[in-house]
Design a protein around this motif. Sequence first.
Motif, PDB file in Angstrom:
ATOM      1  N   GLY A 199       0.798  -1.214   0.000  1.00  0.00           N
ATOM      2  CA  GLY A 199       0.000   0.000   0.000  1.00  0.00           C
ATOM      3  C   GLY A 199       0.832   1.265   0.000  1.00  0.00           C
ATOM      4  N   SER A 200       2.149   1.127   0.112  1.00  0.00           N
ATOM      5  CA  SER A 200       3.038   2.285   0.143  1.00  0.00           C
ATOM      6  C   SER A 200       3.718   2.463  -1.207  1.00  0.00           C
ATOM      7  CB  SER A 200       4.104   2.097   1.232  1.00  0.00           C
ATOM      8  OG  SER A 200       5.069   3.119   1.172  1.00  0.00           O
ATOM      9  N   LYS A 201       3.856   3.718  -1.623  1.00  0.00           N
ATOM     10  CA  LYS A 201       4.527   4.005  -2.888  1.00  0.00           C
ATOM     11  C   LYS A 201       6.042   3.905  -2.744  1.00  0.00           C
ATOM     12  CE  LYS A 201       0.851   7.052  -4.588  1.00  0.00           C
ATOM     13  NZ  LYS A 201       0.504   8.415  -5.067  1.00  0.00           N
ATOM     14  N   LYS A 202       6.524   3.929  -1.510  1.00  0.00           N
ATOM     15  CA  LYS A 202       7.952   3.830  -1.260  1.00  0.00           C
ATOM     16  C   LYS A 202       8.321   2.376  -0.970  1.00  0.00           C
ATOM     17  CE  LYS A 202       7.949   8.447   0.806  1.00  0.00           C
ATOM     18  NZ  LYS A 202       8.259   9.244   2.025  1.00  0.00           N
ATOM     19  N   MET A 203       9.623   2.093  -0.967  1.00  0.00           N
ATOM     20  CA  MET A 203      10.109   0.757  -0.604  1.00  0.00           C
ATOM     21  C   MET A 203      10.039   0.635   0.914  1.00  0.00           C
ATOM     22  SD  MET A 203      10.990  -1.319  -3.067  1.00  0.00           S
ATOM     23  CE  MET A 203      12.286  -2.365  -2.430  1.00  0.00           C
ATOM     24  N   GLN A 204       8.827   0.345   1.425  1.00  0.00           N
ATOM     25  CA  GLN A 204       8.610   0.303   2.861  1.00  0.00           C
ATOM     26  C   GLN A 204       8.266  -1.114   3.303  1.00  0.00           C
ATOM     27  OE1 GLN A 204       9.090   2.903   4.957  1.00  0.00           O
ATOM     28  NE2 GLN A 204       8.823   1.389   6.585  1.00  0.00           N
ATOM     29  N   HIS A 205       8.871  -1.546   4.394  1.00  0.00           N
ATOM     30  CA  HIS A 205       8.552  -2.863   4.946  1.00  0.00           C
ATOM     31  C   HIS A 205       7.315  -2.753   5.833  1.00  0.00           C
ATOM     32  CE1 HIS A 205      10.078  -1.727   8.938  1.00  0.00           C
ATOM     33  NE2 HIS A 205      10.992  -1.039   8.281  1.00  0.00           N
ATOM     34  N   ARG A 206       6.871  -3.884   6.387  1.00  0.00           N
ATOM     35  CA  ARG A 206       5.647  -3.912   7.177  1.00  0.00           C
ATOM     36  C   ARG A 206       5.898  -4.170   8.660  1.00  0.00           C
ATOM     37  NH1 ARG A 206       2.200  -8.173   4.272  1.00  0.00           N
ATOM     38  NH2 ARG A 206       0.902  -7.867   6.104  1.00  0.00           N
ATOM     39  N   GLY A 207       7.137  -3.989   9.090  1.00  0.00           N
ATOM     40  CA  GLY A 207       7.419  -4.065  10.518  1.00  0.00           C
ATOM     41  C   GLY A 207       7.748  -5.446  11.043  1.00  0.00           C
ATOM     42  N   PHE A 208       7.820  -6.442  10.151  1.00  0.00           N
ATOM     43  CA  PHE A 208       8.192  -7.784  10.590  1.00  0.00           C
ATOM     44  C   PHE A 208       8.844  -8.516   9.427  1.00  0.00           C
ATOM     45  CE2 PHE A 208       4.099  -8.372   8.595  1.00  0.00           C
ATOM     46  CZ  PHE A 208       4.183  -9.604   7.966  1.00  0.00           C
ATOM     47  N   GLY A 209       9.436  -9.661   9.730  1.00  0.00           N
ATOM     48  CA  GLY A 209      10.080 -10.433   8.670  1.00  0.00           C
ATOM     49  C   GLY A 209      10.586 -11.764   9.190  1.00  0.00           C
ATOM     50  N   PHE A 210      11.372 -12.434   8.353  1.00  0.00           N
ATOM     51  CA  PHE A 210      11.863 -13.773   8.671  1.00  0.00           C
ATOM     52  C   PHE A 210      13.340 -13.872   8.321  1.00  0.00           C
ATOM     53  CE2 PHE A 210       7.443 -13.868   7.419  1.00  0.00           C
ATOM     54  CZ  PHE A 210       6.850 -14.483   8.506  1.00  0.00           C
ATOM     55  N   VAL A 211      14.073 -14.561   9.174  1.00  0.00           N
ATOM     56  CA  VAL A 211      15.504 -14.775   8.956  1.00  0.00           C
ATOM     57  C   VAL A 211      15.768 -16.273   9.022  1.00  0.00           C
ATOM     58  CG1 VAL A 211      17.839 -14.324   9.782  1.00  0.00           C
ATOM     59  CG2 VAL A 211      16.077 -12.546   9.992  1.00  0.00           C
ATOM     60  N   THR A 212      16.455 -16.791   8.019  1.00  0.00           N
ATOM     61  CA  THR A 212      16.843 -18.201   8.012  1.00  0.00           C
ATOM     62  C   THR A 212      18.349 -18.290   8.186  1.00  0.00           C
ATOM     63  OG1 THR A 212      15.018 -18.760   6.525  1.00  0.00           O
ATOM     64  CG2 THR A 212      16.792 -20.370   6.726  1.00  0.00           C
ATOM     65  N   PHE A 213      18.773 -19.037   9.198  1.00  0.00           N
ATOM     66  CA  PHE A 213      20.194 -19.226   9.474  1.00  0.00           C
ATOM     67  C   PHE A 213      20.698 -20.488   8.780  1.00  0.00           C
ATOM     68  CE2 PHE A 213      18.952 -16.395  12.849  1.00  0.00           C
ATOM     69  CZ  PHE A 213      20.077 -15.615  13.082  1.00  0.00           C
ATOM     70  N   GLU A 214      22.013 -20.576   8.639  1.00  0.00           N
ATOM     71  CA  GLU A 214      22.621 -21.761   8.042  1.00  0.00           C
ATOM     72  C   GLU A 214      22.556 -22.960   8.990  1.00  0.00           C
ATOM     73  OE1 GLU A 214      23.583 -22.128   5.085  1.00  0.00           O
ATOM     74  OE2 GLU A 214      23.927 -20.126   4.258  1.00  0.00           O
ATOM     75  N   ALA A 215      22.527 -22.687  10.295  1.00  0.00           N
ATOM     76  CA  ALA A 215      22.528 -23.774  11.278  1.00  0.00           C
ATOM     77  C   ALA A 215      21.503 -23.498  12.368  1.00  0.00           C
ATOM     78  CB  ALA A 215      23.917 -23.934  11.898  1.00  0.00           C
ATOM     79  N   SER A 216      20.921 -24.566  12.914  1.00  0.00           N
ATOM     80  CA  SER A 216      19.872 -24.424  13.921  1.00  0.00           C
ATOM     81  C   SER A 216      20.394 -23.852  15.233  1.00  0.00           C
ATOM     82  CB  SER A 216      19.203 -25.776  14.173  1.00  0.00           C
ATOM     83  OG  SER A 216      20.152 -26.736  14.610  1.00  0.00           O
ATOM     84  N   ASP A 217      21.652 -24.150  15.589  1.00  0.00           N
ATOM     85  CA  ASP A 217      22.169 -23.618  16.850  1.00  0.00           C
ATOM     86  C   ASP A 217      22.339 -22.103  16.770  1.00  0.00           C
ATOM     87  OD1 ASP A 217      24.206 -23.849  15.010  1.00  0.00           O
ATOM     88  OD2 ASP A 217      25.732 -24.446  16.464  1.00  0.00           O
ATOM     89  N   CYS A 218      22.602 -21.583  15.570  1.00  0.00           N
ATOM     90  CA  CYS A 218      22.690 -20.129  15.394  1.00  0.00           C
ATOM     91  C   CYS A 218      21.312 -19.488  15.582  1.00  0.00           C
ATOM     92  CB  CYS A 218      23.226 -19.790  14.007  1.00  0.00           C
ATOM     93  SG  CYS A 218      24.888 -20.423  13.685  1.00  0.00           S
ATOM     94  N   ALA A 219      20.274 -20.147  15.053  1.00  0.00           N
ATOM     95  CA  ALA A 219      18.911 -19.641  15.224  1.00  0.00           C
ATOM     96  C   ALA A 219      18.525 -19.640  16.695  1.00  0.00           C
ATOM     97  CB  ALA A 219      17.934 -20.491  14.415  1.00  0.00           C
ATOM     98  N   ALA A 220      18.890 -20.697  17.416  1.00  0.00           N
ATOM     99  CA  ALA A 220      18.574 -20.775  18.846  1.00  0.00           C
ATOM    100  C   ALA A 220      19.255 -19.647  19.614  1.00  0.00           C
ATOM    101  CB  ALA A 220      19.001 -22.135  19.396  1.00  0.00           C
ATOM    102  N   ALA A 221      20.505 -19.360  19.256  1.00  0.00           N
ATOM    103  CA  ALA A 221      21.227 -18.279  19.921  1.00  0.00           C
ATOM    104  C   ALA A 221      20.584 -16.930  19.622  1.00  0.00           C
ATOM    105  CB  ALA A 221      22.688 -18.279  19.475  1.00  0.00           C
ATOM    106  N   ALA A 222      20.112 -16.741  18.379  1.00  0.00           N
ATOM    107  CA  ALA A 222      19.470 -15.484  18.001  1.00  0.00           C
ATOM    108  C   ALA A 222      18.146 -15.296  18.737  1.00  0.00           C
ATOM    109  CB  ALA A 222      19.245 -15.444  16.492  1.00  0.00           C
ATOM    110  N   VAL A 223      17.367 -16.372  18.855  1.00  0.00           N
ATOM    111  CA  VAL A 223      16.091 -16.292  19.576  1.00  0.00           C
ATOM    112  C   VAL A 223      16.323 -15.918  21.035  1.00  0.00           C
ATOM    113  CG1 VAL A 223      14.182 -17.708  20.457  1.00  0.00           C
ATOM    114  CG2 VAL A 223      14.811 -17.827  18.049  1.00  0.00           C
ATOM    115  N   ALA A 224      17.427 -16.383  21.593  1.00  0.00           N
ATOM    116  CA  ALA A 224      17.744 -16.067  22.987  1.00  0.00           C
ATOM    117  C   ALA A 224      18.312 -14.660  23.144  1.00  0.00           C
ATOM    118  CB  ALA A 224      18.736 -17.092  23.536  1.00  0.00           C
TER     119      ALA A 224
END
Length: 255
Positions: A74-99
Motif C-alpha cells: 500500500g506504500s509508494k515507497k520501498m517500505q517494509h511492514r514491521g516484521f520479517g523472517f531470517v533463516t540461518f545456516e545452522a539451527s544452533d545459530c537460530a537458537a542463539a538469536a532467539v535467545a
Amino acid sequence: ARTARAAPRPPRAGARARRAATRAAAAAAEESARRIFVGDLSWKLSLPEMEDAVRSECERYGAVASVELPRDRGSKKMQHRGFGFVTFEASDCAAAAVAGLPGTEVDGRPMRANYASKPPAAAAAASGSNTGARGSGPVRRAGGRRHVKLYFGNLKFSATSEDLEELAGAYGAVVDAKVVCDAEGYSRGFGFVTFAKAASSDTAIRELDGVFVPGLSHGGLSVNEYGRLEAEEPPANEEQAVLREIYSNLQADEA
C-alpha cells in the motif's frame, strides 16, 4: 549344491510412502529450527535499510542464509511492514538469536524475535496444552476442533487477504485467510484466519493481539477466537464509510 536365495521382495507402496513422509517431516523440522520471526521493526528505515540492519544484527549469532521482509504494497515507497523472517545456516545459530535478539534496538526501537514456527522440541513439550491470549489461560474450544478460526479486527482498509495470510503464516500452517468486504468490494476492516493446528492459533493470539503492524492495522490488532467476540461487532456501514473516507484523505495527504 547351493540353494539360490529368493530375491528380496520389493517394499510395499505404503512403506515407501511412510519413508517419504518421514524424510519430508525431518526436512521441514530441520528448516523450522533454522527460521526465526523478527517483529516490532522500526518503520523509519526503508525496506533495504532494514534488511541490512536485521542481517547485521543476526550475523552476530552465525551465518545467515536469507532475510525476508514483506513489502508494504500500500506504500509508494520501498517500505517494509514491521516484521520479517531470517533463516540461518545452522539451527544452533537460530537458537542463539532467539535467545539474544529480543530487546535489541534497531534505529532506537527494540525488536522481537522468536521461532517462525515451533521447533520440534518445543512443539512436543507443548502438546496437549493450549495457551490463551496474552497468557491468560487455556482457550476453550467446542467439540475439540482441530482447525481453529480466529477473528482479526482493526485492519486497514487497504489490507488484503494475501496480507493477512502472510502475517498469520508466521505462526503456523494456514488453511484459509480472508478479509471481509462489503457488496461493493470494500474491506470492512476485519477478517478471519483458520489455522491447521490449535497450537498455531494460540501462538497467534498471544503474539498479535494488541500489536500494531505497520501497513496492516490501525493501532493494535484485535485477535481472538471466533465465536467468543459477541461484544466486538464490526462498525455499522455508515461509520465504516466515514472511516474509509478519512483513510482515503490520509493516503492523499501522504502522496
